[in-house]
Design a protein around this motif. Structure first.
Motif, PDB file in Angstrom:
ATOM      1  N   SER A  13       0.858  -1.178   0.000  1.00  7.99           N
ATOM      2  CA  SER A  13       0.000   0.000   0.000  1.00  7.99           C
ATOM      3  C   SER A  13       0.894   1.228   0.000  1.00  7.99           C
ATOM      4  CB  SER A  13      -0.899   0.009   1.237  1.00  7.99           C
ATOM      5  OG  SER A  13      -1.584   1.239   1.328  1.00  7.99           O
ATOM      6  N   LYS A  14       0.544   2.207  -0.811  1.00  9.79           N
ATOM      7  CA  LYS A  14       1.317   3.446  -0.813  1.00  9.79           C
ATOM      8  C   LYS A  14       1.056   4.274   0.442  1.00  9.79           C
ATOM      9  CE  LYS A  14       2.082   3.768  -5.772  1.00  9.79           C
ATOM     10  NZ  LYS A  14       1.977   4.580  -6.998  1.00  9.79           N
ATOM     11  N   ASN A  15       0.052   3.886   1.206  1.00 15.45           N
ATOM     12  CA  ASN A  15      -0.200   4.486   2.506  1.00 15.45           C
ATOM     13  C   ASN A  15       0.649   3.740   3.535  1.00 15.45           C
ATOM     14  OD1 ASN A  15      -1.113   5.292   4.993  1.00 15.45           O
ATOM     15  ND2 ASN A  15      -3.271   4.846   4.595  1.00 15.45           N
ATOM     16  N   GLY A  16       1.613   4.404   4.081  1.00 16.65           N
ATOM     17  CA  GLY A  16       2.551   3.755   4.973  1.00 16.65           C
ATOM     18  C   GLY A  16       1.951   3.223   6.256  1.00 16.65           C
ATOM     19  N   TRP A  17       0.743   3.661   6.578  1.00 16.14           N
ATOM     20  CA  TRP A  17       0.069   3.208   7.800  1.00 16.14           C
ATOM     21  C   TRP A  17      -1.281   2.587   7.471  1.00 16.14           C
ATOM     22  CZ3 TRP A  17       2.695   2.730  12.126  1.00 16.14           C
ATOM     23  CH2 TRP A  17       3.880   3.463  12.263  1.00 16.14           C
ATOM     24  N   ALA A  18      -1.368   1.962   6.309  1.00 19.21           N
ATOM     25  CA  ALA A  18      -2.628   1.364   5.874  1.00 19.21           C
ATOM     26  C   ALA A  18      -3.079   0.259   6.824  1.00 19.21           C
ATOM     27  CB  ALA A  18      -2.475   0.803   4.462  1.00 19.21           C
ATOM     28  N   LEU A  19      -4.284   0.421   7.330  1.00 15.84           N
ATOM     29  CA  LEU A  19      -4.850  -0.561   8.263  1.00 15.84           C
ATOM     30  C   LEU A  19      -5.876  -1.457   7.587  1.00 15.84           C
ATOM     31  CD1 LEU A  19      -5.372   1.734  11.388  1.00 15.84           C
ATOM     32  CD2 LEU A  19      -3.614  -0.008  11.083  1.00 15.84           C
ATOM     33  N   ARG A  20      -6.499  -0.957   6.547  1.00 21.13           N
ATOM     34  CA  ARG A  20      -7.566  -1.712   5.909  1.00 21.13           C
ATOM     35  C   ARG A  20      -6.994  -2.603   4.813  1.00 21.13           C
ATOM     36  NH1 ARG A  20     -11.409   3.252   4.364  1.00 21.13           N
ATOM     37  NH2 ARG A  20      -9.462   3.734   3.237  1.00 21.13           N
ATOM     38  N   HIS A  21      -7.506  -3.820   4.754  1.00 21.46           N
ATOM     39  CA  HIS A  21      -7.047  -4.757   3.732  1.00 21.46           C
ATOM     40  C   HIS A  21      -7.255  -4.181   2.341  1.00 21.46           C
ATOM     41  CE1 HIS A  21      -6.450  -7.573   6.888  1.00 21.46           C
ATOM     42  NE2 HIS A  21      -7.729  -7.721   7.158  1.00 21.46           N
ATOM     43  N   ARG A  22      -8.301  -3.434   2.147  1.00 21.29           N
ATOM     44  CA  ARG A  22      -8.595  -2.918   0.802  1.00 21.29           C
ATOM     45  C   ARG A  22      -7.607  -1.832   0.369  1.00 21.29           C
ATOM     46  NH1 ARG A  22     -14.243   0.000   2.520  1.00 21.29           N
ATOM     47  NH2 ARG A  22     -13.394   1.789   3.604  1.00 21.29           N
ATOM     48  N   ASP A  23      -6.809  -1.341   1.285  1.00 17.13           N
ATOM     49  CA  ASP A  23      -5.792  -0.356   0.937  1.00 17.13           C
ATOM     50  C   ASP A  23      -4.540  -0.996   0.342  1.00 17.13           C
ATOM     51  OD1 ASP A  23      -6.555   1.723   3.803  1.00 17.13           O
ATOM     52  OD2 ASP A  23      -7.310   1.799   1.741  1.00 17.13           O
ATOM     53  N   TYR A  24      -4.447  -2.327   0.461  1.00 18.71           N
ATOM     54  CA  TYR A  24      -3.313  -3.048  -0.108  1.00 18.71           C
ATOM     55  C   TYR A  24      -3.713  -3.461  -1.523  1.00 18.71           C
ATOM     56  CZ  TYR A  24      -1.232  -2.893   4.461  1.00 18.71           C
ATOM     57  OH  TYR A  24      -0.686  -2.444   5.634  1.00 18.71           O
ATOM     58  N   ASN A  25      -3.400  -2.619  -2.485  1.00 16.66           N
ATOM     59  CA  ASN A  25      -3.916  -2.843  -3.826  1.00 16.66           C
ATOM     60  C   ASN A  25      -2.853  -3.217  -4.845  1.00 16.66           C
ATOM     61  OD1 ASN A  25      -2.823  -0.322  -3.660  1.00 16.66           O
ATOM     62  ND2 ASN A  25      -4.732   0.770  -4.026  1.00 16.66           N
ATOM     63  N   TYR A  26      -1.668  -3.553  -4.376  1.00 16.18           N
ATOM     64  CA  TYR A  26      -0.639  -4.088  -5.264  1.00 16.18           C
ATOM     65  C   TYR A  26      -0.266  -5.472  -4.742  1.00 16.18           C
ATOM     66  CZ  TYR A  26      -0.313   0.778  -6.644  1.00 16.18           C
ATOM     67  OH  TYR A  26      -0.611   2.036  -7.067  1.00 16.18           O
TER      68      TYR A  26
END
Length: 122
Positions: A98-111
């Motif tokens: 995830s380009k969000n370094g603090w991504a908590l939601r599974h849907r934020d992991y899009n690669y």
């Protein structure tokens, strides 16, 4: 474009260890959150571990203590050290970013990578 390439899977006996690697390119690795997921035959993909840009980690209860996630920002690589492996750990393991370094939601992991097979024999 973002590419994630996993390696290190294989066949191991119960109680053994493996270390998975995921080499990333096409993103600012140091500021990205990285995750590991797995999918066993006939089951849905499930969360295993994640490591945030600052280095903090979070694990699924099923792997806590046995698995350790780490990262080497100089090599743009994330690792999953798996110890005390059990037959129920058998699955295809996927790296995610995830380009969000603090991504908590599974849907934020899009690669996602293509996965690496881990098989644990009893």
């Amino acid at each position: 474009q973002v590419q994630l390439v996993e390696s290190g899977g294989g066949l191991v006996q119960a109680g053994g260890s493996l270390r998975l690697s995921c080499a990333a390119s096409g993103l600012t690795f140091g500021s990205s959150a990285m995750g590991w997921y797995r999918q066993a035959p006939g089951k849905e993909r499930e969360f295993v571990a994640r490591i945030f840009s600052g280095g903090a980690t979070y694990y699924a209860d099923s792997v806590k203590i046995r698995f350790t996630c780490s990262r080497d920002n100089d090599k743009s690589t994330v690792y999953l050290q798996m110890n005390s492996l059990k037959p129920e750990d058998t699955a295809i393991y996927y790296c995610a970013a995830s380009k969000n370094g603090w991504a908590l939601r599974h849907r934020d992991y899009n690669y996602w990578g293509q996965g690496t097979q881990v098989t644990v024999s009893s």
